[in-house]
Motif scaffolding. Structure first.
Motif, short mmCIF file in Angstrom:
data_model
loop_
_atom_site.label_atom_id
_atom_site.label_comp_id
_atom_site.label_asym_id
_atom_site.label_seq_id
_atom_site.Cartn_x
_atom_site.Cartn_y
_atom_site.Cartn_z
N MET A 1 0.84 -1.18 0.00
CA MET A 1 0.00 0.00 0.00
C MET A 1 0.88 1.24 0.00
O MET A 1 1.74 1.39 0.86
N LYS A 2 0.68 2.14 -0.96
CA LYS A 2 1.54 3.29 -1.08
C LYS A 2 1.21 4.36 -0.06
O LYS A 2 2.09 4.99 0.50
N SER A 3 -0.06 4.63 0.13
CA SER A 3 -0.46 5.63 1.10
C SER A 3 -1.90 5.39 1.47
O SER A 3 -2.65 4.74 0.77
N ASN A 21 -6.03 2.19 -6.65
CA ASN A 21 -5.05 1.15 -6.89
C ASN A 21 -4.93 0.82 -8.38
O ASN A 21 -5.92 0.87 -9.11
N ASN A 22 -3.72 0.48 -8.81
CA ASN A 22 -3.49 -0.05 -10.15
C ASN A 22 -3.85 -1.53 -10.12
O ASN A 22 -3.14 -2.35 -9.55
N VAL A 26 -2.09 -5.07 -8.79
CA VAL A 26 -2.68 -5.93 -7.76
C VAL A 26 -2.78 -7.37 -8.28
O VAL A 26 -2.43 -8.32 -7.56
N ALA A 27 -3.23 -7.53 -9.53
CA ALA A 27 -3.37 -8.88 -10.09
C ALA A 27 -2.02 -9.58 -10.19
O ALA A 27 -1.92 -10.80 -9.97
N SER A 28 -0.96 -8.81 -10.48
CA SER A 28 0.37 -9.43 -10.61
C SER A 28 0.86 -10.00 -9.29
O SER A 28 1.72 -10.87 -9.26
N LEU A 29 0.32 -9.52 -8.18
CA LEU A 29 0.72 -9.99 -6.86
C LEU A 29 -0.20 -11.08 -6.33
O LEU A 29 0.06 -11.63 -5.26
N ASN A 30 -1.28 -11.38 -7.06
CA ASN A 30 -2.30 -12.29 -6.54
C ASN A 30 -2.69 -13.34 -7.58
O ASN A 30 -3.87 -13.58 -7.81
#
Length: 231
Positions: A1-3, A21-22, A26-30
């Motif tokens: 989470m950036k901020s 959120n981008n 998010v999908a690339s991490l999940n």
């Protein structure tokens, strides 16, 4: 989470991000999914920005200079200014006397890497220093079809499955849901090499502890990977 900011409700901490959120990120991490995404709240790394981060930053600027002719000092100021714009005016420096943190330097370097992928800047000097074990970097390589080892134009390689068979060995790629497979971007040379060595020894040779990620069908379709997608 950036901020973001948070508040308590019935024993829970609810976090609301300040920016949208981008969802590709998010999908690339999940594993390519955007539903039921696990979230980990992280505090900013307060340690002082490291010499390794400084070395990577200036190596990347050196490659940008070779590609564009833009003097390194000008490129540095360009990315410093972008950092200020993205952090509500916070200044950054990577000098030995800097008071900026590891997290600050990471944000700065991530912006440079995004620029390099977006404009297809040839990366030579900096490539051995890049964070190739990280999912986000591997995702960018797949998205832009750049070899995760050398940066040259890449095909998308399917990692070997548990039974030892890879897609292409008796399987029709057009009938496969590639979003359910672990993928990595490799040029022809390194694609051949991973088949010759096997994933285990290939990772050992190139010092990977993590290789291969799942990517959303939306991204795969956009870069022209034909398959039998279920969504």
């Amino acid at each position: 989470m950036k901020s973001g900011h948070g508040f308590h409700r019935k024993g829970l901490i609810i976090i609301k991000p300040d920016i949208q959120n981008n969802m590709e990120y998010v999908a690339s991490l999940n594993d390519g999914q955007i539903d039921n995404v696990p979230v980990r709240y992280e505090y900013e790394d307060p340690r002082k920005a490291t010499p390794q981060q400084r070395a990577l930053f200036f190596a990347l600027l050196g490659d940008i200079y070779k590609w564009s002719g833009q003097p390194v000092e000008d490129a540095k100021q360009y990315f410093y200014t972008r950092f200020q714009a993205h952090t509500a005016g916070k200044e950054i420096s990577l000098k030995d006397t800097t008071t900026n943190t590891v997290s600050d330097a990471t944000k700065l370097i991530t912006d440079v890497i995004d620029f390099i992928f977006e404009y297809q800047v040839p990366v030579n000097e900096a490539y051995p220093l890049l964070p190739r074990d990280e999912n986000v970097f591997q995702y960018e390589c797949i998205k832009h079809q750049s070899c995760v080892i050398c940066g040259k134009h890449a095909d998308i390689h399917h990692l070997e499955m548990k039974n030892g068979n890879a897609v292409g060995m008796g399987m029709n790629r057009k009938h496969v849901d590639h979003s359910q497979r672990y993928l990595v971007a490799l040029c022809r040379k390194h694609h051949t090499e991973i088949h010759q060595l096997g994933t285990k020894y290939f990772c050992r040779k190139y010092h990977f502890t993590n290789i291969g990620i799942k990517v959303s069908s939306k991204t795969l379709k956009r870069i022209g990977i034909i398959g039998n997608y279920q969504d």
